[in-house]
Design a protein around this motif. Structure first.
Motif, short mmCIF file in Angstrom:
data_model
loop_
_atom_site.label_atom_id
_atom_site.label_comp_id
_atom_site.label_asym_id
_atom_site.label_seq_id
_atom_site.Cartn_x
_atom_site.Cartn_y
_atom_site.Cartn_z
N ILE A 179 -0.91 0.54 -14.88
CA ILE A 179 -1.13 -0.16 -16.14
C ILE A 179 -1.60 -1.56 -15.80
O ILE A 179 -0.90 -2.31 -15.13
CB ILE A 179 0.14 -0.22 -17.00
N VAL A 180 -2.79 -1.91 -16.26
CA VAL A 180 -3.39 -3.21 -15.99
C VAL A 180 -3.29 -4.05 -17.26
O VAL A 180 -3.54 -3.56 -18.36
CB VAL A 180 -4.86 -3.08 -15.58
N SER A 181 -2.92 -5.30 -17.11
CA SER A 181 -2.88 -6.18 -18.27
C SER A 181 -3.18 -7.61 -17.86
O SER A 181 -3.20 -7.94 -16.68
CB SER A 181 -1.51 -6.10 -18.95
N MET A 198 -10.65 0.65 -11.53
CA MET A 198 -9.59 1.49 -10.97
C MET A 198 -9.69 2.93 -11.45
O MET A 198 -9.43 3.87 -10.69
CB MET A 198 -8.23 0.90 -11.31
N ARG A 199 -10.06 3.14 -12.70
CA ARG A 199 -10.18 4.51 -13.22
C ARG A 199 -11.21 5.31 -12.44
O ARG A 199 -11.02 6.49 -12.19
CB ARG A 199 -10.59 4.48 -14.70
N SER A 200 -12.28 4.66 -12.07
CA SER A 200 -13.36 5.39 -11.41
C SER A 200 -13.22 5.45 -9.89
O SER A 200 -13.73 6.38 -9.27
CB SER A 200 -14.72 4.75 -11.76
N GLY A 201 -12.50 4.48 -9.30
CA GLY A 201 -12.50 4.43 -7.85
C GLY A 201 -11.15 4.45 -7.16
O GLY A 201 -11.09 4.59 -5.93
N VAL A 202 -10.05 4.33 -7.94
CA VAL A 202 -8.73 4.23 -7.31
C VAL A 202 -7.76 5.25 -7.89
O VAL A 202 -7.17 6.05 -7.16
CB VAL A 202 -8.13 2.81 -7.48
N GLU A 203 -7.59 5.23 -9.20
CA GLU A 203 -6.59 6.07 -9.87
C GLU A 203 -7.07 6.40 -11.29
O GLU A 203 -7.09 5.53 -12.15
CB GLU A 203 -5.24 5.34 -9.91
N PRO A 204 -7.46 7.67 -11.52
CA PRO A 204 -7.95 8.03 -12.86
C PRO A 204 -6.94 7.78 -13.97
O PRO A 204 -7.33 7.48 -15.10
CB PRO A 204 -8.26 9.53 -12.72
N GLU A 239 0.86 -2.96 -12.89
CA GLU A 239 2.02 -2.08 -12.75
C GLU A 239 1.57 -0.77 -12.11
O GLU A 239 0.57 -0.18 -12.52
CB GLU A 239 2.64 -1.78 -14.12
N MET A 240 2.34 -0.31 -11.13
CA MET A 240 1.97 0.91 -10.40
C MET A 240 3.16 1.85 -10.28
O MET A 240 4.29 1.42 -10.02
CB MET A 240 1.45 0.55 -9.00
N GLY A 241 2.90 3.14 -10.44
CA GLY A 241 3.92 4.14 -10.21
C GLY A 241 4.20 4.28 -8.72
O GLY A 241 3.45 3.83 -7.86
N LEU A 242 5.31 4.96 -8.41
CA LEU A 242 5.75 5.04 -7.02
C LEU A 242 4.76 5.78 -6.14
O LEU A 242 4.49 5.36 -5.00
CB LEU A 242 7.12 5.73 -6.95
N ASP A 243 4.19 6.89 -6.61
CA ASP A 243 3.23 7.63 -5.79
C ASP A 243 2.03 6.77 -5.43
O ASP A 243 1.54 6.81 -4.28
CB ASP A 243 2.78 8.90 -6.52
N LEU A 244 1.54 6.01 -6.38
CA LEU A 244 0.40 5.14 -6.11
C LEU A 244 0.77 4.05 -5.12
O LEU A 244 0.01 3.74 -4.20
CB LEU A 244 -0.11 4.52 -7.41
N ARG A 245 1.96 3.50 -5.28
CA ARG A 245 2.39 2.45 -4.34
C ARG A 245 2.52 2.99 -2.92
O ARG A 245 2.11 2.34 -1.95
CB ARG A 245 3.72 1.85 -4.80
N ARG A 246 3.08 4.17 -2.77
CA ARG A 246 3.18 4.77 -1.44
C ARG A 246 1.79 4.96 -0.82
O ARG A 246 1.57 4.67 0.35
CB ARG A 246 3.88 6.12 -1.53
#
Length: 266
Positions: A179-181, A198-204, A239-246
């Motif tokens: 979540i970007v703000s 980020m949607r296109s290159g990191v995390e949909p 804000e990032m979920g745990l899977d993305l942070r790992r």
């Protein structure tokens, strides 16, 4: 060198008690010191001024560049944070203000400094339960943020945060992984640009607060509020979920894609 400083800053951190900085005068002096470091001042006078304020400077190589790290003197630790300043070049500031509760964010910030060329990096050095620096009335992290925003008004300050997808899934949307703000509504152009990239290159499964996400937008973040009131519009709250942070901790390629979205040169 950044990794070593980060590890040492957290050694026995559980025994450190946060001590509110000694009033406006100390915070102004800290901000002035950080401004000199942001300008590239590496003089003996800066070392002496740091020592007067209870800090010491460490210099060394990390990744592509040399860094000067501002860390608390061992006998004067009070949870004011750890700050790294690029000796030459770099763009944008990265902050990890909730180590270790926002798991892996501290390590991600270290890896970003080793892999790319941010202008500066900041970490907290006491647990969030002891002092929640972005939400306090004032702190050394506030001073760092003010110094950076004043020195580089067209650049960005990016705060890295983490959330628990199960615990925070109040809307029933478990597809959110980031979540970007800009910590406010409506989102700033900087937040929009980061989210789109980020949607296109990191995390949909990246959402933009105030558009397709209505929570975890950092709206109570005092640093963001203060910077916005001063006319600085480059604050990005991620804000990032745990899977993305790992993944970002371990995967240099994915981390590089995020750095591109944040505008940090590599």
């Amino acid at each position: 060198m950044l990794r070593q400083s980060f590890r040492e800053a957290w050694k026995d951190a559980g025994a450190v008690r946060y001590d509110v900085p000694g009033g406006d005068a100390e915070l102004r002096a800290t901000q002035a010191l950080m401004d000199r470091l942001l300008q590239g001042d590496r003089s003996r006078e800066v070392d002496e001024r740091a020592a007067e304020l209870g800090w010491r400077l460490r210099r060394g190589q990390a990744g592509k560049g040399r860094w000067t790290v501002l860390e608390e003197l061992p006998g004067r630790r009070s949870g004011r944070g750890l700050y790294a300043f690029a000796d030459e070049g770099g763009q944008h500031a990265i902050q990890a203000p909730h180590v270790p509760s926002d798991l892996h964010t501290g390590e991600i910030a270290v890896a970003m400094g080793e892999q790319a060329q941010p202008r500066a990096i900041a970490w907290n050095t006491v647990p969030r339960r002891e002092a929640d620096l972005p939400h306090l009335h004032d702190s050394a992290l506030h001073a760092f943020s003010r110094a950076f925003a004043s020195r580089f008004p067209q650049q960005r300050i990016i705060q890295l945060h983490g959330f628990d997808a199960d615990r925070d899934d109040r809307a029933g949307d478990k597809a959110q992984e980031a979540i970007v703000s800009s910590a406010a509504r409506p989102p700033s152009p900087a937040a929009r640009a980061v989210a789109d990239c980020m949607r296109s290159g990191v995390e949909p499964a990246t959402r933009l607060f105030g558009v397709d996400a209505q929570r975890l937008g950092g709206t109570r973040n005092r640093i963001a509020r203060e910077l916005a009131a001063s006319g600085f519009h480059g604050f990005v709250h991620l804000e990032m979920g745990l899977d993305l942070r790992r993944s970002l901790r371990d995967d240099a390629r994915r981390r590089g894609a995020l750095l591109t979205c944040l505008g940090v040169p590599q």
